[in-house]
Design an enzyme around this catalytic site. Structure first.
Site, PDB file in Angstrom:
ATOM      1  N   LEU A  15       0.844  -1.195   0.000  1.00 38.40           N
ATOM      2  CA  LEU A  15       0.000   0.000   0.000  1.00 38.40           C
ATOM      3  C   LEU A  15       0.883   1.251   0.000  1.00 38.40           C
ATOM      4  O   LEU A  15       0.910   2.022   0.952  1.00 38.40           O
ATOM      5  CB  LEU A  15      -0.917  -0.032   1.230  1.00 38.40           C
ATOM      6  N   PRO A  16       1.646   1.454  -1.104  1.00 37.92           N
ATOM      7  CA  PRO A  16       2.447   2.677  -1.155  1.00 37.92           C
ATOM      8  C   PRO A  16       1.521   3.891  -1.153  1.00 37.92           C
ATOM      9  O   PRO A  16       0.455   3.863  -1.764  1.00 37.92           O
ATOM     10  CB  PRO A  16       3.229   2.563  -2.460  1.00 37.92           C
ATOM     11  N   HIS A  17       1.924   4.922  -0.429  1.00 34.94           N
ATOM     12  CA  HIS A  17       1.081   6.107  -0.309  1.00 34.94           C
ATOM     13  C   HIS A  17       1.934   7.327  -0.028  1.00 34.94           C
ATOM     14  O   HIS A  17       3.047   7.201   0.465  1.00 34.94           O
ATOM     15  CB  HIS A  17       0.045   5.925   0.810  1.00 34.94           C
ATOM     16  N   ALA A  18       1.384   8.485  -0.355  1.00 36.66           N
ATOM     17  CA  ALA A  18       2.102   9.735  -0.107  1.00 36.66           C
ATOM     18  C   ALA A  18       1.139  10.897  -0.232  1.00 36.66           C
ATOM     19  O   ALA A  18       0.114  10.802  -0.908  1.00 36.66           O
ATOM     20  CB  ALA A  18       3.245   9.915  -1.119  1.00 36.66           C
TER      21      ALA A  18
END
Length: 167
Positions: A69-72
């Site tokens: 769950l890459p997020h930014a």
């Protein structure tokens, strides 16, 4: 400015589903996601990639069981973006359980409206708790199938209605 929370089904239309991507490793996967997200958000890929890489330096966003769950938060983003990518071959993502990742949900959020990021990520995590949901996502044949599976897996939220009953 976006203050209202959007649900995953609203944020994940079929065009945001990428099936059978073939990045050879985590770096190439993040690069692919940054390219796709940048196009959809109208932002330069390096800006998106830099935000994702900075977040990964804090700690891997690999959740385990083959899911990441890459997020930014993105400074110049005007709207949130969720992408789903299913990989043809799993890649090492430095997940806590050391399982390689083949299902990826990318969540990018406007820095100016950060309140919605955590609820959105929580909603995705709840949807992915069921092993059969992961199995079905891995077997889905079309982007529309993926959207339907996510729609079924996301627990319905109680309606937020400020109108008193009886009016």
């Amino acid at each position: 400015m976006m203050e209202t929370a959007m649900s995953i089904p609203e944020l994940l239309p079929a065009p945001n589903v990428i099936l059978d991507a073939e990045p050879p490793n985590k770096a190439a996967l993040l690069d692919l996601l940054a390219e796709e997200a940048g196009q959809r958000l109208g932002l330069p890929k390096p800006e998106v990639l830099s935000a994702l890489q900075a977040r990964e330096k804090i700690g891997s966003t690999g959740l385990g069981r083959g899911v990441a769950l890459p997020h930014a938060e993105i400074q110049d983003a005007r709207a949130p973006l969720v992408l789903f990518a299913r990989l043809r071959r799993a890649v090492n993502f430095d997940a806590r359980d050391e399982e390689p990742v083949d299902l990826v949900f990318l969540v990018l959020w406007p820095a100016a409206a950060r309140k919605g990021l955590l609820p959105t990520m929580s909603e995705i995590c709840r949807a992915l708790r069921e092993p059969q949901t992961l199995r079905r996502l891995r077997a889905a044949e079309t982007a529309e199938d993926v959207v339907q599976l996510v729609l079924q897996a996301v627990p319905p939220e109680p309606a937020q209605d400020d109108t008193p009953p009886g009016e």
